[in-house]
Design a protein around this motif. Structure first.
Motif, PDB file in Angstrom:
ATOM      1  N   ASN A 264       0.807  -1.220   0.000  1.00 32.51           N
ATOM      2  CA  ASN A 264       0.000   0.000   0.000  1.00 32.51           C
ATOM      3  C   ASN A 264       0.838   1.268   0.000  1.00 32.51           C
ATOM      4  O   ASN A 264       0.303   2.352   0.231  1.00 32.51           O
ATOM      5  CB  ASN A 264      -0.924   0.002   1.217  1.00 32.51           C
ATOM      6  CG  ASN A 264      -1.995  -1.042   1.096  1.00 32.51           C
ATOM      7  OD1 ASN A 264      -2.957  -0.862   0.375  1.00 32.51           O
ATOM      8  ND2 ASN A 264      -1.814  -2.164   1.766  1.00 32.51           N
TER       9      ASN A 264
ATOM     10  N   LYS B  47       4.210   2.858  -4.836  1.00 29.95           N
ATOM     11  CA  LYS B  47       3.730   1.757  -5.671  1.00 29.95           C
ATOM     12  C   LYS B  47       2.319   1.999  -6.184  1.00 29.95           C
ATOM     13  O   LYS B  47       1.854   1.301  -7.069  1.00 29.95           O
ATOM     14  CB  LYS B  47       3.771   0.444  -4.904  1.00 29.95           C
ATOM     15  CG  LYS B  47       5.170  -0.037  -4.657  1.00 29.95           C
ATOM     16  CD  LYS B  47       5.161  -1.454  -4.175  1.00 29.95           C
ATOM     17  CE  LYS B  47       6.587  -1.942  -4.079  1.00 29.95           C
ATOM     18  NZ  LYS B  47       6.666  -3.357  -3.831  1.00 29.95           N
ATOM     19  N   ASN B  48       1.625   2.959  -5.604  1.00 30.72           N
ATOM     20  CA  ASN B  48       0.239   3.262  -5.970  1.00 30.72           C
ATOM     21  C   ASN B  48       0.116   4.749  -6.266  1.00 30.72           C
ATOM     22  O   ASN B  48      -0.614   5.466  -5.588  1.00 30.72           O
ATOM     23  CB  ASN B  48      -0.711   2.876  -4.839  1.00 30.72           C
ATOM     24  CG  ASN B  48      -0.667   1.409  -4.531  1.00 30.72           C
ATOM     25  OD1 ASN B  48      -1.111   0.601  -5.313  1.00 30.72           O
ATOM     26  ND2 ASN B  48      -0.090   1.056  -3.393  1.00 30.72           N
TER      27      ASN B  48
ATOM     28  N   ALA C  54      -3.104   7.170  -5.946  1.00 32.20           N
ATOM     29  CA  ALA C  54      -4.188   6.460  -5.272  1.00 32.20           C
ATOM     30  C   ALA C  54      -4.306   6.965  -3.837  1.00 32.20           C
ATOM     31  O   ALA C  54      -3.504   6.617  -2.982  1.00 32.20           O
ATOM     32  CB  ALA C  54      -3.950   4.961  -5.295  1.00 32.20           C
TER      33      ALA C  54
ATOM     34  N   ALA D  61      -4.878   4.208  -1.172  1.00 34.99           N
ATOM     35  CA  ALA D  61      -3.702   3.473  -0.699  1.00 34.99           C
ATOM     36  C   ALA D  61      -2.997   4.237   0.411  1.00 34.99           C
ATOM     37  O   ALA D  61      -2.565   3.644   1.407  1.00 34.99           O
ATOM     38  CB  ALA D  61      -2.738   3.200  -1.852  1.00 34.99           C
TER      39      ALA D  61
END
Length: 110
Positions: free
Chosen positions: A33, A37-38, A41, A44
């Motif tokens: 999360n 990596k997101n 978002a 996340a």
């Protein structure tokens, strides 16, 4: 994830989980999360904040003991013991009525 989830449900571990299992679950969830990596978002990063809070309580033995006592007082912890695992006996946890796919799952040793 509902706002009334316990800290154990946020980290997807049993209330009986050892400190090493809590730490491993935190590391896995934090990595999955992480905002890097997101990208873009917001969900996340909000989830990561909840994961960080849950770990800060469950990783400290005194805070965890007080949290468990508070949950037992309100009856929330005993009602949810053993929840989080699929009723079919599969090794995948159920989170908010959906299967979570991960390389490994944290289960109690007992």
């Amino acid at each position: 994830m509902k706002s009334e989830d316990t800290l154990y449900e946020i980290l997807e571990v049993s209330p009986h989980a050892s400190a090493s299992v809590v730490k491993a679950a935190y590391r896995c969830l934090a990595q999955c999360n992480h905002p890097d990596k997101n990208a873009g978002a917001d969900a996340a990063s909000q989830r990561l904040a909840r994961i960080n809070h849950a770990y800060s309580v469950l990783s400290d033995p005194d805070k965890r003991r007080r949290y468990d006592q508070m949950m037992a007082l309100h009856g929330n912890l005993n009602d949810r013991r053993g929840s989080g695992m699929a009723a079919t006996g599969s090794a995948r946890p159920i989170v908010a009525d959906r299967q979570v796919s991960r390389a490994f799952v944290f289960r109690p040793l007992d």
